[in-house]
Motif scaffolding. Structure first.
Motif, mmCIF file in Angstrom:
data_model
loop_
_atom_site.group_PDB
_atom_site.id
_atom_site.type_symbol
_atom_site.label_atom_id
_atom_site.label_comp_id
_atom_site.label_asym_id
_atom_site.label_seq_id
_atom_site.Cartn_x
_atom_site.Cartn_y
_atom_site.Cartn_z
ATOM 1 N N UNK A 71 -4.010 6.853 -18.068
ATOM 2 C CA UNK A 71 -3.499 5.757 -17.238
ATOM 3 C C UNK A 71 -3.778 6.083 -15.784
ATOM 4 N N UNK A 72 -3.643 5.066 -14.952
ATOM 5 C CA UNK A 72 -3.826 5.313 -13.516
ATOM 6 C C UNK A 72 -2.922 4.395 -12.715
ATOM 7 N N UNK A 73 -2.583 4.818 -11.534
ATOM 8 C CA UNK A 73 -1.841 3.959 -10.621
ATOM 9 C C UNK A 73 -2.240 4.292 -9.191
ATOM 10 N N UNK A 74 -1.977 3.347 -8.339
ATOM 11 C CA UNK A 74 -2.397 3.475 -6.939
ATOM 12 C C UNK A 74 -1.205 3.623 -6.021
ATOM 13 N N UNK A 75 -1.363 4.474 -5.047
ATOM 14 C CA UNK A 75 -0.384 4.571 -3.975
ATOM 15 C C UNK A 75 -1.174 4.468 -2.670
ATOM 16 N N UNK A 76 -0.491 4.479 -1.603
ATOM 17 C CA UNK A 76 -1.166 4.337 -0.317
ATOM 18 C C UNK A 76 -2.204 5.441 -0.150
ATOM 19 N N UNK A 77 -3.470 5.054 -0.058
ATOM 20 C CA UNK A 77 -4.585 5.972 0.207
ATOM 21 C C UNK A 77 -4.876 6.951 -0.916
ATOM 22 N N UNK A 78 -4.173 6.851 -2.041
ATOM 23 C CA UNK A 78 -4.386 7.798 -3.132
ATOM 24 C C UNK A 78 -4.379 7.066 -4.467
ATOM 25 N N UNK A 79 -5.293 7.476 -5.327
ATOM 26 C CA UNK A 79 -5.311 6.971 -6.696
ATOM 27 C C UNK A 79 -4.848 8.104 -7.612
ATOM 28 N N UNK A 80 -3.923 7.802 -8.508
ATOM 29 C CA UNK A 80 -3.417 8.811 -9.417
ATOM 30 C C UNK A 80 -3.909 8.516 -10.829
ATOM 31 N N UNK A 81 -4.401 9.554 -11.465
ATOM 32 C CA UNK A 81 -4.862 9.476 -12.850
ATOM 33 C C UNK A 81 -3.959 10.373 -13.684
ATOM 34 N N UNK A 82 -3.569 9.898 -14.866
ATOM 35 C CA UNK A 82 -2.679 10.663 -15.718
ATOM 36 C C UNK A 82 -3.275 10.782 -17.112
ATOM 37 N N UNK A 83 -2.865 11.838 -17.799
ATOM 38 C CA UNK A 83 -3.229 12.005 -19.204
ATOM 39 C C UNK A 83 -1.981 12.476 -19.946
ATOM 40 N N UNK A 84 -1.416 11.577 -20.741
ATOM 41 C CA UNK A 84 -0.281 11.931 -21.583
ATOM 42 C C UNK A 84 -0.817 12.472 -22.900
#
Length: 124
Positions: A71-84
């Motif tokens: 999954x991924x989500x966006x925050x200010x100036x940063x993209x976060x990628x996750x792996x559960x």
């Protein structure tokens, strides 16, 4: 340039769960797809899962399908990628890498940017 930094690795027992995260900063607007790869000792790096940044479409290796979720989500100036990662197995032991691609095709496994990796060890 894009900088990728992974976190969340560790030592767990077979059957446990673990969540990896990756923070992407810099020119992340160039990234169409992001993915996780892994490399076990003595083996070549292999693809784990990818996600399209435009529509959230996902693509998994057969070995992790139905156990891992990207999954991924966006925050200010940063993209976060996750792996559960659920129902972990000893064969999931590897260094896990976050990667970013400027290519449109989610099935193109040529990636341009790489993190340093985070170790995941699953004991039996």
């Amino acid at each position: 340039q894009v900088q990728l930094r992974e976190s969340g690795g560790g030592l767990v027992q077979a059957g446990d769960s673990l969540r990896l995260s990756c923070a992407a900063s810099g020119r992340t607007y160039n990234l169409y797809n992001m993915a996780w790869f892994r490399q076990a000792p003595g083996k070549e790096r292999e693809f784990v899962a990818a996600i399209s940044r435009s529509d959230g479409r996902t693509y998994y290796a057969d070995s992790v399908k139905d156990r891992f979720t990207i999954s991924r989500d966006n925050a200010k100036n940063t993209v976060y990628l996750h792996l559960q990662m659920n129902t972990l197995r000893p064969e999931d032991t590897a260094v896990y890498y976050c990667a970013g691609s400027t290519r449109l095709n989610i099935y193109d496994l040529t990636y341009d940017y790489w993190g340093q990796g985070t170790q995941v060890t699953v004991s039996s």
